[in-house]
Write a protein that holds these residues in place. Structure first.
Motif, PDB file in Angstrom:
ATOM      1  N   SER A  47      14.578 -15.907 -50.198  1.00 32.58           N
ATOM      2  CA  SER A  47      14.448 -17.262 -49.674  1.00 32.58           C
ATOM      3  C   SER A  47      13.137 -17.830 -50.199  1.00 32.58           C
ATOM      4  N   VAL A  85      21.895 -29.106 -46.210  1.00 36.83           N
ATOM      5  CA  VAL A  85      21.916 -27.708 -45.795  1.00 36.83           C
ATOM      6  C   VAL A  85      22.706 -27.573 -44.500  1.00 36.83           C
ATOM      7  N   SER A 141      13.851 -34.573 -43.806  1.00 38.26           N
ATOM      8  CA  SER A 141      14.545 -33.282 -43.815  1.00 38.26           C
ATOM      9  C   SER A 141      15.670 -33.256 -42.785  1.00 38.26           C
ATOM     10  N   MET A 166      20.856 -22.243 -41.903  1.00 42.86           N
ATOM     11  CA  MET A 166      19.409 -22.397 -41.780  1.00 42.86           C
ATOM     12  C   MET A 166      18.735 -21.143 -41.266  1.00 42.86           C
ATOM     13  N   VAL A 200      20.389 -32.229 -42.684  1.00 42.85           N
ATOM     14  CA  VAL A 200      21.024 -31.165 -41.923  1.00 42.85           C
ATOM     15  C   VAL A 200      22.499 -31.505 -41.745  1.00 42.85           C
ATOM     16  N   ALA A 210      23.811 -26.429 -40.932  1.00 43.00           N
ATOM     17  CA  ALA A 210      23.034 -25.890 -39.824  1.00 43.00           C
ATOM     18  C   ALA A 210      23.235 -24.385 -39.698  1.00 43.00           C
ATOM     19  N   HIS A 241      15.967 -28.719 -50.188  1.00 46.30           N
ATOM     20  CA  HIS A 241      16.906 -29.245 -49.183  1.00 46.30           C
ATOM     21  C   HIS A 241      18.311 -29.435 -49.749  1.00 46.30           C
ATOM     22  N   ARG A 259      11.413 -22.426 -42.731  1.00 45.37           N
ATOM     23  CA  ARG A 259      11.559 -23.879 -42.674  1.00 45.37           C
ATOM     24  C   ARG A 259      12.427 -24.279 -41.485  1.00 45.37           C
ATOM     25  N   ASP A 260      11.924 -25.210 -40.694  1.00 44.51           N
ATOM     26  CA  ASP A 260      12.694 -25.761 -39.584  1.00 44.51           C
ATOM     27  C   ASP A 260      13.179 -27.147 -40.008  1.00 44.51           C
ATOM     28  N   PHE A 261      14.371 -27.198 -40.575  1.00 42.75           N
ATOM     29  CA  PHE A 261      14.876 -28.453 -41.130  1.00 42.75           C
ATOM     30  C   PHE A 261      15.025 -29.539 -40.076  1.00 42.75           C
ATOM     31  N   ARG A 317      17.954 -17.093 -45.095  1.00 45.52           N
ATOM     32  CA  ARG A 317      16.849 -17.426 -44.183  1.00 45.52           C
ATOM     33  C   ARG A 317      16.895 -16.576 -42.922  1.00 45.52           C
TER      34      ARG A 317
END
Length: 326
Positions: A276, A202, A186, A207, A190, A204, A25, A219-221, A127
């Motif tokens: 990734s 990270v 997580s 992502m 964002v 947006a 992250h 990964r869905d942060f 990603r």
């Protein structure tokens, strides 16, 4: 012996190289300290940047420190010195994860892996969907040798096993979405457009979308899928996935795997590959155990690496290098 003291500019460059390493992250869970008397750089864990819900034992912190250590070794050699590193050098200071002592001015002779230094600044997680083109076998073999040189193993599983790895990763991703503490942890990392810059987390925009076919569990942060972000073209149907593993699962092995991970990522970047990390299953002990096949049942997976040809990705923010120095 080093012929001259380290100046502030060189020190800043060394630390900048170290912190360009990936971390879970993008928490950047490390701090550095220079011991002038011995020209030793210490890498310490930063507890305030840990992830207690998703990384309760600190494994990801140690992996990140190992990646930073590999970058630091490259940077020291780039300046014409020989890096002498130690992992977990002081039992009385468990937060001291590694040291690099700067020794032996070698008149900038060509060093092994010297070509990877410039890739430190080019390597970014991507990603986004990759093309269907698969990396050449010769390149993949180089990546395997790179991991082996750092004391780890890199497996290149067959398509059936890749599909199994992806199913396990998808289950881990689903669990994380449904776990309130992990999802909150997580989500707070964002970085939304226009938010105040902290150098942590990270963006947006970096992502990437979710896979419309839900075959490749990215990964869905934000802990929820954004339908509007689904790509116009699908992710690769059979991605190239490599499994990084170690023979044991001690703190030293976590740091060793971080060095191997960064060596593999930088070498992949040098060959024009994007990458990734699929970390989700590493966060659930029972699912992590399922990642290794029967023939490697006594080894420990440390990371799944997705490799391919596609967008390079964007650099995640970093705090100014000198803020990492104690």
């Amino acid at each position: 012996m080093v012929s001259a003291p380290m100046d502030a500019t060189t020190l800043e460059t060394l630390v900048s190289a170290a912190v360009a390493a990936p971390s879970m992250h993008n928490t950047q869970p490390w701090r550095f300290r220079l011991v002038p008397a011995t020209l030793t750089l210490e890498i310490h864990a930063a507890p305030e940047h840990s992830l207690p819900a998703e990384d309760p034992h600190g494994r990801a912190v140690h992996v990140a420190a190992g990646a930073a250590l590999f970058n630091l070794r490259l940077a020291v050699a780039h300046f014409g010195w020989t890096p002498v590193h130690r992992v977990l050098p002081d039992p009385d200071r468990p937060g001291l994860l590694a040291t690099v002592r700067v020794t032996s001015l070698h008149a900038r002779r060509i060093q092994p892996q010297a070509h990877l230094y410039e890739r430190i600044w080019r390597r970014h997680s991507s990603r986004f969907p990759f093309s269907a083109k698969t990396p050449p076998t010769a390149v993949l073999r180089e990546l395997v040798e790179a991991a082996h040189g750092e004391g780890a193993a890199l497996d290149l599983p067959s398509t059936p096993r890749i599909n199994r790895l992806l199913r396990i990763t998808a289950e881990a991703e689903q669990r994380t979405r449904l776990d309130a503490a992990r999802a909150t942890e997580s989500r707070r990392l964002v970085i939304q457009p226009g938010a105040r810059a902290t150098g942590i987390g990270v963006p947006a925009s970096a992502m990437g979308p979710q896979d419309a076919f839900e075959h490749l569990p990215m990964r869905d942060f934000a802990a929820r899928r954004y339908v509007a972000q689904l790509p116009s073209r699908p992710f690769e149907s059979v991605p190239t996935i490599a499994v990084l593993r170690t023979a044991h699962d001690r703190r030293t092995d976590w740091i060793r795997s971080g060095q191997a991970l960064q060596h593999v990522l930088l070498l992949a970047t040098a060959h024009g590959l994007s990458s990734s990390l699929l970390h989700q299953a590493m966060e659930w002990p029972d699912l992590r155990t399922e990642l290794c096949p029967a023939e490697h049942a006594r080894s420990y997976p440390q990371m799944l690496i997705r490799l391919g040809y596609g967008p390079e990705g964007a650099a995640a923010p970093r705090m100014p290098a000198m803020r990492f120095l104690r």
